[in-house]
Design a protein around this motif. Structure first.
Motif, mmCIF file in Angstrom:
data_model
loop_
_atom_site.group_PDB
_atom_site.id
_atom_site.type_symbol
_atom_site.label_atom_id
_atom_site.label_comp_id
_atom_site.label_asym_id
_atom_site.label_seq_id
_atom_site.Cartn_x
_atom_site.Cartn_y
_atom_site.Cartn_z
ATOM 1 N N PHE A 21 0.862 -1.232 -0.057
ATOM 2 C CA PHE A 21 -0.044 -0.028 -0.007
ATOM 3 C C PHE A 21 0.660 1.290 0.000
ATOM 4 N N GLN A 22 2.031 1.321 0.848
ATOM 5 C CA GLN A 22 3.031 2.397 0.710
ATOM 6 C C GLN A 22 3.375 2.623 -0.809
ATOM 7 N N GLY A 23 3.644 1.532 -1.349
ATOM 8 C CA GLY A 23 4.166 1.781 -2.701
ATOM 9 C C GLY A 23 3.112 2.262 -3.569
ATOM 10 N N ILE A 24 1.817 1.838 -3.516
ATOM 11 C CA ILE A 24 0.890 2.282 -4.282
ATOM 12 C C ILE A 24 0.648 3.838 -4.050
ATOM 13 N N SER A 25 0.671 4.129 -2.889
ATOM 14 C CA SER A 25 0.381 5.646 -2.521
ATOM 15 C C SER A 25 1.604 6.495 -3.042
ATOM 16 N N THR A 26 2.728 5.768 -3.445
ATOM 17 C CA THR A 26 3.843 6.867 -4.162
ATOM 18 C C THR A 26 3.371 7.473 -5.606
ATOM 19 N N ASN A 27 2.228 6.749 -6.156
ATOM 20 C CA ASN A 27 1.971 7.040 -7.569
ATOM 21 C C ASN A 27 3.224 6.674 -8.584
ATOM 22 N N ILE A 28 4.220 6.146 -8.146
ATOM 23 C CA ILE A 28 5.456 5.815 -9.192
ATOM 24 C C ILE A 28 5.754 4.192 -8.937
ATOM 25 N N ALA A 29 5.151 3.627 -8.233
ATOM 26 C CA ALA A 29 5.539 2.235 -7.836
ATOM 27 C C ALA A 29 4.873 1.208 -8.663
ATOM 28 N N THR A 30 3.579 1.336 -9.189
ATOM 29 C CA THR A 30 2.761 0.801 -9.642
ATOM 30 C C THR A 30 1.803 1.272 -10.219
ATOM 31 N N PHE A 31 0.990 0.601 -11.272
ATOM 32 C CA PHE A 31 -0.506 1.093 -11.533
ATOM 33 C C PHE A 31 -1.566 0.658 -11.100
ATOM 34 N N GLU A 120 9.459 7.532 -13.667
ATOM 35 C CA GLU A 120 9.640 8.613 -12.553
ATOM 36 C C GLU A 120 10.201 7.842 -11.587
ATOM 37 N N ASN A 121 10.133 6.546 -11.570
ATOM 38 C CA ASN A 121 10.740 5.887 -10.068
ATOM 39 C C ASN A 121 12.135 5.570 -10.376
ATOM 40 N N VAL A 122 13.032 6.588 -10.302
ATOM 41 C CA VAL A 122 14.327 6.501 -10.623
ATOM 42 C C VAL A 122 15.410 5.581 -9.803
ATOM 43 N N ASN A 147 -5.470 9.201 -11.165
ATOM 44 C CA ASN A 147 -5.319 10.653 -11.315
ATOM 45 C C ASN A 147 -5.445 11.047 -12.574
ATOM 46 N N GLY A 148 -5.411 10.234 -13.646
ATOM 47 C CA GLY A 148 -5.425 10.748 -14.973
ATOM 48 C C GLY A 148 -4.072 10.818 -15.687
ATOM 49 N N VAL A 149 -3.086 10.636 -14.749
ATOM 50 C CA VAL A 149 -1.723 11.045 -15.332
ATOM 51 C C VAL A 149 -1.182 9.661 -16.017
ATOM 52 N N TRP A 150 -0.724 9.858 -17.422
ATOM 53 C CA TRP A 150 -0.001 8.819 -18.002
ATOM 54 C C TRP A 150 1.148 8.872 -18.009
ATOM 55 N N HIS A 151 1.907 7.492 -17.756
ATOM 56 C CA HIS A 151 3.233 7.231 -17.439
ATOM 57 C C HIS A 151 4.067 6.293 -18.732
ATOM 58 N N ASP A 152 5.192 6.556 -18.773
ATOM 59 C CA ASP A 152 6.270 5.779 -19.357
ATOM 60 C C ASP A 152 6.708 4.722 -18.560
ATOM 61 N N VAL A 153 6.684 3.492 -19.124
ATOM 62 C CA VAL A 153 7.350 2.462 -18.217
ATOM 63 C C VAL A 153 8.788 2.005 -18.997
ATOM 64 N N VAL A 154 9.852 1.710 -18.002
ATOM 65 C CA VAL A 154 11.161 1.402 -18.463
ATOM 66 C C VAL A 154 10.991 -0.266 -18.594
ATOM 67 N N LEU A 155 11.623 -0.679 -19.663
ATOM 68 C CA LEU A 155 11.365 -2.140 -19.591
ATOM 69 C C LEU A 155 12.942 -2.380 -19.332
ATOM 70 N N MET A 156 13.140 -3.391 -18.321
ATOM 71 C CA MET A 156 14.517 -4.056 -18.027
ATOM 72 C C MET A 156 14.364 -5.199 -17.844
ATOM 73 N N GLU A 157 15.723 -5.823 -17.969
ATOM 74 C CA GLU A 157 15.689 -7.315 -17.852
ATOM 75 C C GLU A 157 17.216 -7.763 -17.480
ATOM 76 N N ARG A 158 17.391 -8.895 -16.931
ATOM 77 C CA ARG A 158 18.629 -9.488 -16.131
ATOM 78 C C ARG A 158 18.660 -10.918 -16.677
ATOM 79 N N ARG A 159 19.863 -11.283 -17.588
ATOM 80 C CA ARG A 159 19.910 -12.624 -18.028
ATOM 81 C C ARG A 159 20.818 -13.406 -16.868
ATOM 82 N N SER A 160 20.432 -14.778 -16.567
ATOM 83 C CA SER A 160 21.299 -15.257 -15.880
ATOM 84 C C SER A 160 22.643 -15.797 -16.382
ATOM 85 N N ALA A 161 23.646 -15.759 -15.777
ATOM 86 C CA ALA A 161 25.005 -16.260 -16.093
ATOM 87 C C ALA A 161 25.279 -17.756 -15.803
ATOM 88 N N VAL A 162 24.258 -18.413 -14.985
ATOM 89 C CA VAL A 162 24.449 -19.510 -14.435
ATOM 90 C C VAL A 162 23.507 -20.386 -14.812
#
Length: 166
Positions: A21-31, A120-122, A147-162
């Motif tokens: 809930f704390q994350g939701i309240s930031t408006n930048i952690a999740t939709f 925005e979640n730098v 609240n009607g604000v549109w956001h961009d989403v940064v796609l990130m990936e980690r590939r395992s080395a093992v």
């Protein structure tokens, strides 16, 4: 403060829910607009890869994986969720949790972890980079907050080395 990373159990749910809930309240952690029930949350997260960071009985943060597809070819690919209690952000809890999740995921055969992070979640973007994730691209104005604000989403990936293709 000595942080302990342990397997998330059902009895952690009330603390996990509060941190979510704390994350939701930031408006930048999740939709996500509200915290799901435990049953909804439980059915959408992989049971083997759920962790909490704790200090004594206090849950400081949590992380878990979700399937990205029901197709069998994607069984080794999962999406990361990570949330840190507001008073513990910037204190190494996220890094400890995410590194532990990476190890746990590899032990369970996951070769790719991915995250979609609101631009925005730098702090979350930097955390993922510190833990070996790379930026794949940006989905522009992909979703709108209540609240009607549109956001961009940064796609990130980690590939395992093992595990998987090395």
């Amino acid at each position: 403060m000595k942080i302990e990373i342990i397997k998330m159990e059902k009895y952690h749910w009330e603390n996990v829910k509060d941190i979510y809930f704390q994350g939701i309240s930031t408006n930048i952690a999740t939709f996500q607009r509200s915290v799901p029930t435990f049953q909804e949350w439980d059915s959408s997260h992989i049971k083997e890869c759920r962790l909490v960071a704790s200090f004594g009985e206090k849950v400081l943060g949590w992380t878990a994986l979700s399937k990205v597809s029901s197709r069998c070819v994607y069984n080794g690919v999962a999406e990361v969720s990570i949330y840190i209690g507001e008073e513990f952000r910037g204190k190494g809890v996220g890094k400890a949790l995410l590194n532990a999740l990476i190890k746990e995921s590899e032990e369970n055969g996951f070769w790719t972890l991915q995250s979609g992070i609101i631009r925005e979640n730098v702090n979350s973007i930097e955390l993922h980079k510190m833990c070996g994730f790379r930026e794949l691209g940006i989905r522009e104005k992909v979703a709108r907050m209540s609240n009607g604000v549109w956001h961009d989403v940064v796609l990130m990936e980690r590939r395992s080395a093992v595990t998987g293709i090395n």
